[in-house]
Design an enzyme around this catalytic site. Structure first.
Site, PDB file in Angstrom:
ATOM      1  N   CYS B 153      35.429  42.558  44.449  1.00  0.00           N
ATOM      2  CA  CYS B 153      36.192  41.573  45.229  1.00  0.00           C
ATOM      3  C   CYS B 153      37.431  42.147  45.921  1.00  0.00           C
ATOM      4  O   CYS B 153      38.099  41.435  46.677  1.00  0.00           O
ATOM      5  CB  CYS B 153      36.581  40.401  44.331  1.00  0.00           C
ATOM      6  SG  CYS B 153      35.106  39.628  43.614  1.00  0.00           S
ATOM      7  N   HIS B 281      45.249  36.134  45.309  1.00  0.00           N
ATOM      8  CA  HIS B 281      43.812  36.257  45.048  1.00  0.00           C
ATOM      9  C   HIS B 281      43.309  34.899  44.554  1.00  0.00           C
ATOM     10  O   HIS B 281      42.267  34.426  45.002  1.00  0.00           O
ATOM     11  CB  HIS B 281      43.564  37.361  44.022  1.00  0.00           C
ATOM     12  CG  HIS B 281      42.132  37.712  43.858  1.00  0.00           C
ATOM     13  ND1 HIS B 281      41.353  38.144  44.897  1.00  0.00           N
ATOM     14  CD2 HIS B 281      41.308  37.677  42.778  1.00  0.00           C
ATOM     15  CE1 HIS B 281      40.114  38.357  44.466  1.00  0.00           C
ATOM     16  NE2 HIS B 281      40.071  38.080  43.187  1.00  0.00           N
ATOM     17  N   HIS B 314      35.289  31.677  47.094  1.00  0.00           N
ATOM     18  CA  HIS B 314      35.594  33.101  46.890  1.00  0.00           C
ATOM     19  C   HIS B 314      34.555  33.911  47.667  1.00  0.00           C
ATOM     20  O   HIS B 314      33.379  33.933  47.309  1.00  0.00           O
ATOM     21  CB  HIS B 314      35.544  33.430  45.403  1.00  0.00           C
ATOM     22  CG  HIS B 314      36.034  34.814  45.070  1.00  0.00           C
ATOM     23  ND1 HIS B 314      36.293  35.768  46.035  1.00  0.00           N
ATOM     24  CD2 HIS B 314      36.311  35.399  43.878  1.00  0.00           C
ATOM     25  CE1 HIS B 314      36.704  36.869  45.452  1.00  0.00           C
ATOM     26  NE2 HIS B 314      36.730  36.679  44.146  1.00  0.00           N
TER      27      HIS B 314
END
Lengths: 226, 390
Positions: B153, B281, B314
């Site tokens: 990620c 994040h 996400h």
């Protein structure tokens, strides 16, 4: 482009070539690389962690741990480079999805390309930045470029660069090959700013990681071969 | 270090171009995540940040991932052409961040084409991450180094770091930076198996948060030591570190995330008080948000901060560059700060205290921004962005 590094260490590990002397003999012999998907011994990785890794990941972590111990240097930048990465885990997860729609949490967690980088950091306690890189036939040139950029820009003093591959097929699926396959292996280098090893990208463009290792072990360092 | 970031191409749940995303923020009209069946067994629906690009049956044309990259390239084709014209194609490289290289079509066709789940039938090269670089080279005509960075990620945030170094080291004059990931059953089922997938719209940093939603996206820009076109910002600094803690859980004290933030600030020559916004994040999981709150409370305790995961889902390997895109819009003064639409009293009281944005706000007077990206394996990457100064 000419790559120029201070070479602080080079080490390979594969099932058929478990020792440094095995690689030196193989490099000098001119024989083809002995492909194998056999076991990799990883005495420096705790067993609880080692058993979660694919054999190529295990070899990659072990090689870097060995290199930094031998050279008494801890890299402040780490590059792991692989064409196939954790492709085998993708196949396993796809099979599981097709079977019952679920995925194993352990399989999923360890399916990222930066799995070896993560385990290296866990085992060594080295919190330096790491990158996991992939590319096609030109992966040697691209990984050397990434290492070179970090050193030349002044961001890294010592770079650990490890090429590795895992088996590309398992019982679930035979994966087509479009180039030479060496089975499980890792080939690692500790690099610093310097010129003890110089090589032209025109030469690395035609090399895979195993050929790069042979080139270095047979004294290719210093030979720019533009 | 100061490098110019060109305008972005972008495709995510918020919009299919830079203009559409700006409009969404200005009108405060954000498309809801779509409750979708088919990603979990038993007909369970999950909210997904889907992008409006059709699925292509495997083998009948470009994959969905390739199609999204192709569309993103076309949005900034003029900037890429200008870079090649100004510096020559050989001096223009590309670094692409991705995590799973979308096996969507593969997944859809497994059952149809495979004799049994134990004998799969597909060309696995479709999901080999490294092959993306060859596809990308053909699409962009970049003649310099082109490779893929895959650190889960944080992939596309790390792509900025690699690109910046290629320029700083004199290897390239300009580098196309990209991030891409498309929806896949592996990702949705995988996060579900870890107990971190929310079946409701996610609520990052909320007391009742129950996990993340998955999204998809592609974004791209060109980094260079010269300005290439209008709507530019500047990459001021970056920092990175490794947790060395666990393959899928962040180091809980946020120590190494905080180190990456401090290193990025130092590289940018800025102080915490210079920063007007932190794009977090902020996935909505208990562990990530708890860790990130600790780290942000240490480094940016008073700086307005928010996540965009409730707006996009996400987007995994693309989330770093999409965060950076949002930071660029804030630094350019194009949008107000993304905020979490819940009462500030509902912020999780257990996490460390920082300035979470829960109502419309701006980064008035402090145009420098920070974007955080964290990943499996404890891979942390932080970027600092500022307004353009020629």
């Amino acid at each position: 482009m000419i790559f120029s590094f201070g070479m602080e260490g080079a080490l390979g590990l594969s099932p058929e070539l478990p020792e440094r002397s095995d690689w030196e003999k193989w490099a000098a012999s001119g024989r083809p690389f002995p492909e194998s998907d056999g076991r990799i011994s990883s005495p420096d990785i705790p067993m609880m962690l080692s058993r979660r890794l694919l054999p190529g990941d295990r070899a990659a972590v072990e090689v870097l741990l060995h290199l930094q111990k031998d050279a008494d240097l801890v890299p402040d930048f780490v590059v792991f480079a692989s064409r196939h990465g954790e492709l085998l885990r993708s196949v396993t997860m796809l099979s599981s999805l097709a079977d019952d729609g679920t995925v194993s949490p352990t399989e999923f967690s360890n399916s990222v390309q930066n799995t070896p980088a993560a385990y290296y950091s866990m085992v060594s306690g080295n919190h330096a930045e790491s990158v996991s890189l992939s590319s096609g036939d030109d992966i040697v040139t691209m990984a050397l470029t990434e290492a070179s950029a970090a050193i030349m820009s002044g961001d890294a003093k010592c770079c650990g660069l490890v090429f590795y591959e895992n088996p590309v097929s398992n019982a679930i699926m035979e994966i087509p090959r479009d180039g030479p396959s060496y089975g499980t292996f890792a080939a690692g280098f500790l690099l610093r700013k310097g010129s003890s090893f110089r090589i032209a990208s025109s030469l690395t463009d035609t090399m895979d990681p195993v050929q790069l290792m042979r080139y270095i072990l047979t004294g290719g360092d210093g030979d720019v071969a533009a | 270090m100061k490098l110019f970031i060109s305008r972005f191409s972008v495709m995510c749940r918020l919009g299919m171009s830079e203009e559409e995303v700006i409009d969404a923020f200005r009108q405060e009209k954000f498309p809801e995540l779509e409750m979708t069946e088919g990603y979990l067994p038993g007909g369970v629906k999950v909210p997904l940040g889907r992008v409006n690009v059709p699925f292509t049956p495997s083998g009948s044309g470009p994959s969905r991932n390739d199609e999204m990259i192709s569309q993103a390239v076309s949005q900034i084709a003029d900037v890429i052409t200008e870079a090649k014209k100004r510096f020559t194609a050989e001096r223009v490289g590309a670094v692409i961040g991705t995590s799973n290289l979308a096996v969507s079509e593969v997944e859809q066709n497994i059952v149809a084409n495979s004799a049994s789940p134990r004998q799969l039938c597909y060309d696995a090269r479709l999901s080999r991450i490294g092959d993306l670089s060859g596809i990308f080279r053909k699409m962009t005509g970049c003649g310099g180094p082109v490779y893929t960075v895959a650190t889960a990620c944080s992939s596309s945030a790390r792509a900025f770091i690699s690109a910046a170094r290629l320029i700083e080291a004199g290897i390239c004059d300009a580098v196309v930076v990209a991030g891409t990931d498309t929806l896949s059953r592996i990702a949705v089922a995988g996060f579900e198996s870890l107990g971190v997938l929310s079946l409701e719209p996610c609520l990052p940093f909320h007391r009742s948060r129950s996990g993340m939603n998955i999204g998809e996206g592609t974004a791209m820009c060109v980094l260079s030591h010269e300005m290439l076109g209008d709507r530019s910002t500047m990459l001021m600094g970056y920092g990175a570190s490794s947790d060395g803690y666990h393959i899928s859980s962040p180091e809980p004290t946020g120590t190494y995330a905080a180190i990456a933030m401090k290193d990025a600030l130092k590289a940018a020559g800025l102080k915490s008080s210079d920063i007007g916004y932190v794009c977090l994040h902020g996935t909505g999981t208990k562990l990530n948000d708890g860790m990130e709150a600790k780290a942000v409370a240490k480094v940016f305790p008073d700086v307005p901060a928010s996540s965009i995961k409730h707006l996009t889902g996400h987007t995994l390997g693309a989330s770093g560059i999409i965060n950076e895109f949002i930071c660029s819009l804030v630094a350019r003064g194009e949008i107000s700060l993304p905020f979490h639409p819940y009462d500030s009293t509902d912020v999780d009281p257990v996490i460390d205290d920082f300035n979470l944005v829960t109502e419309p706000d701006t980064a008035a007077g402090r145009p420098y921004t920070v974007s955080n990206s964290f990943a499996f394996g404890g891979n942390n990457a932080v970027l600092v962005t500022g307004p353009c100064r020629d």
